[in-house]
Scaffold this motif. Structure first.
Motif, PDB file in Angstrom:
ATOM      1  N   GLY A  32       0.483   3.206   8.160  1.00 56.75           N
ATOM      2  CA  GLY A  32      -0.464   2.237   7.619  1.00 56.75           C
ATOM      3  C   GLY A  32      -1.868   2.748   7.426  1.00 56.75           C
ATOM      4  O   GLY A  32      -2.750   1.988   7.002  1.00 56.75           O
ATOM      5  N   LYS A  33      -2.145   4.033   7.690  1.00 58.30           N
ATOM      6  CA  LYS A  33      -3.475   4.601   7.531  1.00 58.30           C
ATOM      7  C   LYS A  33      -3.490   5.556   6.338  1.00 58.30           C
ATOM      8  O   LYS A  33      -2.715   6.521   6.291  1.00 58.30           O
ATOM      9  CB  LYS A  33      -3.899   5.353   8.798  1.00 58.30           C
ATOM     10  N   ALA A  34      -4.376   5.296   5.380  1.00 57.15           N
ATOM     11  CA  ALA A  34      -4.450   6.127   4.180  1.00 57.15           C
ATOM     12  C   ALA A  34      -5.066   7.484   4.505  1.00 57.15           C
ATOM     13  O   ALA A  34      -6.070   7.573   5.207  1.00 57.15           O
ATOM     14  CB  ALA A  34      -5.277   5.426   3.110  1.00 57.15           C
ATOM     15  N   LEU A  55      -0.595   2.028  -1.273  1.00 56.96           N
ATOM     16  CA  LEU A  55      -1.224   1.237  -2.331  1.00 56.96           C
ATOM     17  C   LEU A  55      -0.939   1.893  -3.661  1.00 56.96           C
ATOM     18  O   LEU A  55      -1.039   3.118  -3.797  1.00 56.96           O
ATOM     19  CB  LEU A  55      -2.746   1.158  -2.111  1.00 56.96           C
ATOM     20  N   SER A  56      -0.550   1.093  -4.651  1.00 56.60           N
ATOM     21  CA  SER A  56      -0.298   1.618  -5.996  1.00 56.60           C
ATOM     22  C   SER A  56      -0.995   0.719  -7.014  1.00 56.60           C
ATOM     23  O   SER A  56      -0.810  -0.494  -7.008  1.00 56.60           O
ATOM     24  CB  SER A  56       1.203   1.689  -6.278  1.00 56.60           C
ATOM     25  N   VAL A  57      -1.814   1.320  -7.874  1.00 57.21           N
ATOM     26  CA  VAL A  57      -2.555   0.559  -8.878  1.00 57.21           C
ATOM     27  C   VAL A  57      -2.504   1.286 -10.212  1.00 57.21           C
ATOM     28  O   VAL A  57      -2.256   2.491 -10.286  1.00 57.21           O
ATOM     29  CB  VAL A  57      -4.030   0.339  -8.467  1.00 57.21           C
ATOM     30  N   LYS A  58      -2.749   0.531 -11.264  1.00 51.79           N
ATOM     31  CA  LYS A  58      -2.802   1.070 -12.623  1.00 51.79           C
ATOM     32  C   LYS A  58      -4.253   1.133 -13.064  1.00 51.79           C
ATOM     33  O   LYS A  58      -4.961   0.126 -13.065  1.00 51.79           O
ATOM     34  CB  LYS A  58      -2.008   0.170 -13.576  1.00 51.79           C
ATOM     35  N   VAL A  59      -4.704   2.330 -13.414  1.00 51.36           N
ATOM     36  CA  VAL A  59      -6.075   2.547 -13.881  1.00 51.36           C
ATOM     37  C   VAL A  59      -6.047   2.735 -15.390  1.00 51.36           C
ATOM     38  O   VAL A  59      -5.323   3.585 -15.908  1.00 51.36           O
ATOM     39  CB  VAL A  59      -6.701   3.784 -13.214  1.00 51.36           C
ATOM     40  N   LEU A  92      -9.706  -1.539   3.099  1.00 52.91           N
ATOM     41  CA  LEU A  92     -10.093  -2.904   2.735  1.00 52.91           C
ATOM     42  C   LEU A  92      -9.239  -3.414   1.579  1.00 52.91           C
ATOM     43  O   LEU A  92      -8.821  -4.583   1.576  1.00 52.91           O
ATOM     44  CB  LEU A  92     -11.579  -2.940   2.368  1.00 52.91           C
ATOM     45  N   MET A  93      -8.958  -2.553   0.611  1.00 49.14           N
ATOM     46  CA  MET A  93      -8.069  -2.944  -0.483  1.00 49.14           C
ATOM     47  C   MET A  93      -6.683  -3.280   0.048  1.00 49.14           C
ATOM     48  O   MET A  93      -6.047  -4.249  -0.405  1.00 49.14           O
ATOM     49  CB  MET A  93      -7.982  -1.816  -1.520  1.00 49.14           C
ATOM     50  N   LEU A  94      -6.193  -2.492   1.004  1.00 48.10           N
ATOM     51  CA  LEU A  94      -4.886  -2.762   1.601  1.00 48.10           C
ATOM     52  C   LEU A  94      -4.878  -4.107   2.309  1.00 48.10           C
ATOM     53  O   LEU A  94      -3.919  -4.885   2.196  1.00 48.10           O
ATOM     54  CB  LEU A  94      -4.528  -1.650   2.585  1.00 48.10           C
TER      55      LEU A  94
END
Length: 240
Positions: A32-34, A55-59, A92-94
């Motif tokens: 759980g730690k990036a 965490l996975s996001v689309k930029v 924070l995002m997580l």
């Protein structure tokens, strides 16, 4: 001197949650730690080994015309173990993603934009091993000239003007610019102007106004340059 703000303003940055198969920015870690970020500017994420995807996001940063995105390598790695502030931002995002509280989506999007700025800043500060805009911005002398071009694309620039911005002789400036950026200063200026002109036309600006804005002597000369770069006449793009 700010090497990123003009690019951030001219190319709208969007960051949104996505599945691991559709994302191009991943936060990886253990328990759980990036511990690191991996960004794939050209498209979807590739296999990243045995670390957990937290965490996975689309930029989306207009990769087709954004010169900085085009200059980035196929994958960008950002070590979070030595950058506590950015690591806390990811955590924070997580927390927002996991909590699913009111407004969490907006918070994740805004924090994602900040995260990208930090990642890009790190790339500029680290420099580049290949020629391109990233290498130019990493050089403290060339970056002054490049930022001046970005901020004032409609000025009638000469190599002498840009060399003065960089604090170099004209011959040394031209040689260093071509070596680091991979093209001549005037060649880069022409591409930057046409990139901005493409944006302006797409939002409905008149061809004559755009030609004047970017220091073309005539609309006809601008039309020829635009057609050579994009394969279509500028009037066909206007308001699309």
């Amino acid at each position: 001197m700010d090497r990123l703000t003009t690019l951030m303003e001219r190319f709208q940055l969007s960051v949104s949650p996505a599945s691991a198969g559709e994302a191009n920015l991943l936060a990886l870690g253990e328990q759980g730690k990036a511990t690191c970020l991996v960004f794939f500017p050209r498209g979807e994420a590739q296999p990243v080994g045995d670390k957990q995807i937290l965490l996975s996001v689309k930029v989306d940063w207009v990769a087709g015309h954004n010169p900085l995105m085009a200059a980035l390598p196929l994958s960008v790695h950002f070590d979070l173990t030595e950058n506590a502030e950015t690591r806390d931002l990811v955590q924070l995002m997580l927390a927002e993603s996991a909590g699913r509280r009111c407004g969490a989506q907006s918070v994740v999007n805004r924090l994602g934009e900040v995260l990208m700025v930090r990642l890009l800043r790190g790339q500029i500060e680290a420099g580049a091993t290949e020629s391109g805009l990233l290498a130019g911005l990493a050089d403290p002398r060339l970056s002054r000239a490049i930022v001046a071009l970005h901020d004032h694309p409609g000025r009638v620039w000469s190599n002498g003007d840009l060399a003065a911005e960089a604090g170099l002789s004209q011959s040394r400036f031209s040689e260093l610019f071509a070596s680091e950026v991979g093209e001549t200063p005037m060649g880069y200026l022409r591409r930057w102007r046409l990139t901005l002109a493409h944006q302006d036309l797409a939002r409905g600006d008149r061809v004559e106004a755009v030609a004047r804005r970017y220091a073309y002597v005539s609309p006809e000369g601008f039309t020829r340059a635009f057609r050579k770069a994009y394969g279509v006449a500028p009037v066909s793009l206007r308001g699309r």
